[in-house]
Design an enzyme around this catalytic site. Structure first.
Site, PDB file in Angstrom:
ATOM      1  N   CYS A 160       0.842  -1.196   0.000  1.00  0.00           N
ATOM      2  CA  CYS A 160       0.000   0.000   0.000  1.00  0.00           C
ATOM      3  C   CYS A 160       0.876   1.245   0.000  1.00  0.00           C
ATOM      4  O   CYS A 160       2.071   1.173   0.244  1.00  0.00           O
ATOM      5  CB  CYS A 160      -0.880  -0.010   1.239  1.00  0.00           C
ATOM      6  SG  CYS A 160      -1.853  -1.503   1.415  1.00  0.00           S
ATOM      7  N   ARG A 173       2.594   1.933  -7.009  1.00  0.00           N
ATOM      8  CA  ARG A 173       2.620   0.783  -6.103  1.00  0.00           C
ATOM      9  C   ARG A 173       1.402  -0.094  -6.332  1.00  0.00           C
ATOM     10  O   ARG A 173       1.314  -1.196  -5.803  1.00  0.00           O
ATOM     11  CB  ARG A 173       2.666   1.249  -4.649  1.00  0.00           C
ATOM     12  CG  ARG A 173       3.910   2.047  -4.299  1.00  0.00           C
ATOM     13  CD  ARG A 173       3.748   2.738  -2.950  1.00  0.00           C
ATOM     14  NE  ARG A 173       3.864   1.835  -1.831  1.00  0.00           N
ATOM     15  CZ  ARG A 173       5.035   1.487  -1.256  1.00  0.00           C
ATOM     16  NH1 ARG A 173       6.152   2.002  -1.773  1.00  0.00           N
ATOM     17  NH2 ARG A 173       5.092   0.683  -0.252  1.00  0.00           N
ATOM     18  N   TRP A 193      -3.642  -1.867  -1.364  1.00  0.00           N
ATOM     19  CA  TRP A 193      -3.466  -3.078  -2.170  1.00  0.00           C
ATOM     20  C   TRP A 193      -3.973  -4.198  -1.275  1.00  0.00           C
ATOM     21  O   TRP A 193      -3.297  -4.636  -0.360  1.00  0.00           O
ATOM     22  CB  TRP A 193      -1.991  -3.278  -2.508  1.00  0.00           C
ATOM     23  CG  TRP A 193      -1.726  -4.519  -3.283  1.00  0.00           C
ATOM     24  CD1 TRP A 193      -1.531  -5.777  -2.801  1.00  0.00           C
ATOM     25  CD2 TRP A 193      -1.669  -4.649  -4.710  1.00  0.00           C
ATOM     26  NE1 TRP A 193      -1.337  -6.659  -3.819  1.00  0.00           N
ATOM     27  CE2 TRP A 193      -1.417  -6.004  -4.999  1.00  0.00           C
ATOM     28  CE3 TRP A 193      -1.785  -3.755  -5.765  1.00  0.00           C
ATOM     29  CZ2 TRP A 193      -1.303  -6.488  -6.300  1.00  0.00           C
ATOM     30  CZ3 TRP A 193      -1.656  -4.228  -7.055  1.00  0.00           C
ATOM     31  CH2 TRP A 193      -1.421  -5.573  -7.319  1.00  0.00           C
ATOM     32  N   ASN A 224       0.667   0.298   5.840  1.00  0.00           N
ATOM     33  CA  ASN A 224       1.176  -0.486   4.708  1.00  0.00           C
ATOM     34  C   ASN A 224       1.805  -1.755   5.283  1.00  0.00           C
ATOM     35  O   ASN A 224       2.580  -1.688   6.223  1.00  0.00           O
ATOM     36  CB  ASN A 224       2.254   0.300   3.944  1.00  0.00           C
ATOM     37  CG  ASN A 224       2.991  -0.613   2.961  1.00  0.00           C
ATOM     38  OD1 ASN A 224       2.402  -1.517   2.385  1.00  0.00           O
ATOM     39  ND2 ASN A 224       4.299  -0.403   2.828  1.00  0.00           N
ATOM     40  N   GLY A 225       1.431  -2.911   4.729  1.00  0.00           N
ATOM     41  CA  GLY A 225       2.034  -4.156   5.215  1.00  0.00           C
ATOM     42  C   GLY A 225       1.001  -5.090   5.807  1.00  0.00           C
ATOM     43  O   GLY A 225      -0.185  -5.005   5.465  1.00  0.00           O
ATOM     44  N   GLU A 252      13.615 -20.707 -15.740  1.00  0.00           N
ATOM     45  CA  GLU A 252      13.220 -19.316 -15.465  1.00  0.00           C
ATOM     46  C   GLU A 252      14.342 -18.346 -15.820  1.00  0.00           C
ATOM     47  O   GLU A 252      14.109 -17.299 -16.423  1.00  0.00           O
ATOM     48  CB  GLU A 252      12.818 -19.157 -13.996  1.00  0.00           C
ATOM     49  CG  GLU A 252      12.414 -17.766 -13.559  1.00  0.00           C
ATOM     50  CD  GLU A 252      11.305 -17.113 -14.366  1.00  0.00           C
ATOM     51  OE1 GLU A 252      11.146 -15.895 -14.260  1.00  0.00           O
ATOM     52  OE2 GLU A 252      10.636 -17.824 -15.155  1.00  0.00           O
ATOM     53  N   LYS A 261      14.083 -15.330 -18.606  1.00  0.00           N
ATOM     54  CA  LYS A 261      14.401 -13.919 -18.337  1.00  0.00           C
ATOM     55  C   LYS A 261      15.358 -13.383 -19.397  1.00  0.00           C
ATOM     56  O   LYS A 261      15.172 -12.316 -19.961  1.00  0.00           O
ATOM     57  CB  LYS A 261      15.011 -13.753 -16.936  1.00  0.00           C
ATOM     58  CG  LYS A 261      14.027 -14.024 -15.811  1.00  0.00           C
ATOM     59  CD  LYS A 261      13.042 -12.929 -15.542  1.00  0.00           C
ATOM     60  CE  LYS A 261      11.726 -13.060 -16.187  1.00  0.00           C
ATOM     61  NZ  LYS A 261      10.713 -13.972 -15.738  1.00  0.00           N
ATOM     62  N   GLU A 264      13.509 -13.039 -22.803  1.00  0.00           N
ATOM     63  CA  GLU A 264      12.454 -12.028 -22.955  1.00  0.00           C
ATOM     64  C   GLU A 264      12.956 -10.598 -22.841  1.00  0.00           C
ATOM     65  O   GLU A 264      12.350  -9.696 -23.406  1.00  0.00           O
ATOM     66  CB  GLU A 264      11.298 -12.301 -21.996  1.00  0.00           C
ATOM     67  CG  GLU A 264      11.565 -12.173 -20.547  1.00  0.00           C
ATOM     68  CD  GLU A 264      10.306 -12.480 -19.731  1.00  0.00           C
ATOM     69  OE1 GLU A 264       9.210 -12.059 -20.136  1.00  0.00           O
ATOM     70  OE2 GLU A 264      10.441 -13.154 -18.687  1.00  0.00           O
ATOM     71  N   HIS A 323      22.144 -36.515 -24.421  1.00  0.00           N
ATOM     72  CA  HIS A 323      21.172 -37.072 -25.369  1.00  0.00           C
ATOM     73  C   HIS A 323      20.871 -36.086 -26.504  1.00  0.00           C
ATOM     74  O   HIS A 323      19.848 -36.185 -27.177  1.00  0.00           O
ATOM     75  CB  HIS A 323      19.882 -37.456 -24.641  1.00  0.00           C
ATOM     76  CG  HIS A 323      20.123 -38.403 -23.505  1.00  0.00           C
ATOM     77  ND1 HIS A 323      20.512 -39.715 -23.692  1.00  0.00           N
ATOM     78  CD2 HIS A 323      20.093 -38.210 -22.169  1.00  0.00           C
ATOM     79  CE1 HIS A 323      20.685 -40.286 -22.516  1.00  0.00           C
ATOM     80  NE2 HIS A 323      20.439 -39.410 -21.574  1.00  0.00           N
ATOM     81  N   LYS A 342       2.394  -7.529 -20.429  1.00  0.00           N
ATOM     82  CA  LYS A 342       2.463  -7.998 -19.050  1.00  0.00           C
ATOM     83  C   LYS A 342       1.393  -9.050 -18.798  1.00  0.00           C
ATOM     84  O   LYS A 342       1.611 -10.050 -18.106  1.00  0.00           O
ATOM     85  CB  LYS A 342       2.278  -6.830 -18.089  1.00  0.00           C
ATOM     86  CG  LYS A 342       2.354  -7.213 -16.621  1.00  0.00           C
ATOM     87  CD  LYS A 342       3.756  -7.704 -16.262  1.00  0.00           C
ATOM     88  CE  LYS A 342       3.892  -8.284 -14.878  1.00  0.00           C
ATOM     89  NZ  LYS A 342       5.160  -8.970 -14.649  1.00  0.00           N
TER      90      LYS A 342
END
Ligand code: AGP
Length: 619
Positions: free
Chosen positions: A2, A27, A84, A110-111, A492, A496, A499, A515, A614
């Site tokens: 937040c 945020r 949030w 916030n949190g 992953e 990265k 992309e 192989h 996104k």
């Protein structure tokens, strides 16, 4: 994540507070609110949706002659918030600021308050009445419990009872020139002005008004008046702090001082994991998924789990698969959602299908979840966005809490998804008794240490990754190799690189190399090897020898103190030691940075790479 901002001074503060919220919009949020003290009363306006809705609600409030807008004299003290949602639905009642029983104390937070459930019970037993579903409202009632005329004392009393990962600002009707704020992990900054001061969760909230800042450290409280700011520790002892001058421009401000959103989000990963686990690991003896609408009986007896997802979320699912099978001994199927939905999969009532999607809007994953549900299976969504389609297409939702991710290349949502998978795996293991209690406590303790180990890793490897990137930026192909729980991290890491740097890369199970893919190697082919400590490390090391023998240039990610890896690799990036099954959350960090710096070295736009969106809502 937040956004919070407070002002006390000699200027009318409504527009200053709203302007501060606008600077915190990056945020991400789903509702907002503002409270001010004017004319002997606290007045508050909150609204669901974006700041335009809050402005509209304010305008309406004005016409209803509310205090916020036209009260004479205009308010010069107030707090504001962008929410949030993590605890409680996206509603006006759950938007901040939150008040106490007498509506004299208002707070913005916030949190996450970890022990909110037990404190709410206690306070209700004392007669406190709550008007929201949030964990944050606890704070205003706790301050009320401790208030005996001194606001700073009351806030300190409340601070002593709270557990979690948060920062908040409080104001009291009887103290029209005082804001008191407190920090436990989440960021808190004071903006120093002439006859006025700000307190906020991030510098952009007041950067247009002042560049003089005081950073509030973890475990500290600050009393802010028009004249200044007084910092104390949790016991009330004064703390002196040097003020700093902020030199950021507007663009950097929006990125929290980082050059790009992706870099900012890489450095938000400790917070993302901390917020995702905080109140789900209240102690060391078990995982609390009571917020997830999946009954224990079903989790105890589910015959099979099936994970469906796309892209980075699929890789997080792969890590989860290893953990669930290893700890909970339940068979786990894995499928790319765009394949699952067209292969007429067999789904059974006793199956749990887990759809992982940070945006909650990815068409293929949603379709796969619906298909599984139509087939009679229970569907759990793991998503980062409250109110997203995935939350409506699932029987239950386990929210990650990474906050809004703007960079197209997922980073903080990935580590928070992996953390969520660990929670799910441990919960099922707990319910099925497949792990001894002491092992569960050991793993919980290790998971709780991950946020600080993430910060430690980033601090240790950043420069080194940048240096390796500089020397490899012109390479035209990378091969990533790993085994067991290192393989999803290779996949992953390669994604990265592909992309954001547009360099072709392949990720392979190291045992599969002979192989076929070994044919790809020639002099100096960079081979990135995830070689963190694990029962298969010896195997990984022999694969490293295999590629070295063909002249490859090996960049390894290893567990600190693991000299054996450094002996066989050309470059080694070390991550702190933790339980080997948890190493993936740390091992991905150097790979994110490597991809990031290679793209930056090649002058590419890492936040908005070509051809990518996104959220992929198309089929
Ligand atoms: C990852 O960096 C990419 N943005 C992409 O692969 C992404 O993970 C994929 O589109 C899935 O998105 P989701 O998690 O929102 O469903």
């Amino acid at each position: 994540m937040c956004g919070i901002v407070g002002y006390v001074g000699d200027r009318p503060c409504r527009d200053l507070l709203i302007a501060g919220l606008e600077k915190l919009e990056y945020r991400g949020y789903d509702s907002a609110g503002v409270s001010v003290i004017s004319d002997g009363e606290i007045d508050s306006v909150r609204a669901v949706g974006n700041l335009a809705n809050l402005r509209a609600a304010l305008a309406e409030h004005v016409s209803g002659n509310g205090g916020v807008a036209v009260a004479a004299p205009p308010a010069t003290i107030g707090v504001a918030h962008t929410r949030w949602a993590t605890h409680g639905r996206v509603t006006e009642e759950n938007a901040h600021p939150h008040g106490d029983c007498e509506d004299k104390i208002h707070i913005v937070l916030n949190g996450i308050v970890e022990n909110h459930a037990e404190l709410r019970k206690e306070l209700q037993a004392e007669g406190h009445e709550f008007s929201s579903e949030t964990d944050a409202e606890i704070v205003s009632h706790l301050i009320e419990r401790h208030y005996h005329g001194d606001l700073a004392e009351a806030v300190r009393g409340a601070f002593g009872e709270l557990r979690g990962h948060y920062a908040f600002v409080a104001m009291h009707l009887d103290h029209g020139e005082t804001l008191v704020a407190a920090r436990k992990e989440c960021p808190l900054i004071v903006g120093l002005g002439g006859e006025e001061n700000f307190v906020a969760s991030a510098i952009p909230a007041f950067l247009a008004e002042t560049r003089r800042v005081l950073t509030i450290e973890n475990g500290e409280l600050v009393t802010v008046t028009p004249e200044g700011a007084t910092i104390t520790d949790a016991e009330g002892h004064p703390v002196s702090r040097q003020e700093d001058e902020v030199t950021w421009d507007e663009d950097a401000a929006e990125k929290g001082g980082y050059p790009t959103f992706m870099k900012k989000e890489i450095y938000e990963q400790a917070d993302a994991v901390a917020e995702t686990i905080t109140d789900r690991l209240p102690g060391l003896d078990g995982v609390d998924l009571s917020g997830v609408a999946l009954d224990d009986e079903f989790l105890r007896n589910a015959e099979r789990l099936m994970i469906v997802a796309c892209g980075t979320s699929y890789h997080a699912g792969l890590v989860g698969r290893y953990a669930i099978e290893q700890w909970a001994r339940v068979p786990v199927g894995m499928d790319i959602a765009s394949e699952y939905r067209y292969r007429e999969p067999v789904s059974r009532p006793n199956d749990l299908v887990v759809g992982i999607t940070q945006s909650g809007e990815t068409a293929d994953t949603l379709a796969a979840m619906r298909l599984a549900r139509d087939g009679g299976s229970k569907v759990l969504a793991i998503t980062n966005i409250m109110g997203s389609q995935a939350t409506r297409d699932a029987d239950a939702v386990l929210f990650t809490r990474a906050g809004l991710e703007i960079g197209v290349a997922a980073t903080k949502t990935f580590v928070s998804q992996v953390a969520a998978m660990y929670l799910l795996a441990l919960r099922i293991a707990e319910l099925r008794g497949t792990l001894p209690p002491e092992r569960i406590s050991e793993l919980i303790a290790e998971i709780k240490r991950l946020p600080s180990k993430i910060d430690e890793t980033l601090a240790n490897v950043d420069r080194r990754a940048a240096a390796i990137a500089r020397s490899h930026k012109d390479q035209r192909f990378f091969l990533y190799l790993g085994r067991h729980i290192g393989l999803p991290i290779c996949l992953e890491g390669a994604l990265k690189l592909k992309e954001i740097s547009y360099i072709p890369a392949d990720a392979y199970a190291a045992g599969e190399m002979k192989h076929g893919p070994i044919a790809l190697l020639d002099e100096d082919t960079p081979v990135v090897c995830v070689a963190t400590d694990s029962p298969v490390l010896d195997k990984v090391l022999s694969n490293v020898e295999e590629v070295r023998a063909r002249g490859a240039d090996v960049i390894a990610v290893a567990t600190e103190g693991s000299d054996r890896v450094a002996e066989v690799a050309d470059q080694t990036l070390f991550v702190p030691r933790s339980d080997w099954m948890l190493q993936p959350i740390l091992a991905i960090l150097p790979l994110q940075l490597l991809a990031y710096y290679i793209a930056r070295e090649n002058g590419l736009n890492v936040d908005q790479p070509r051809n990518l969106a996104k959220t992929v809502t198309v089929e």
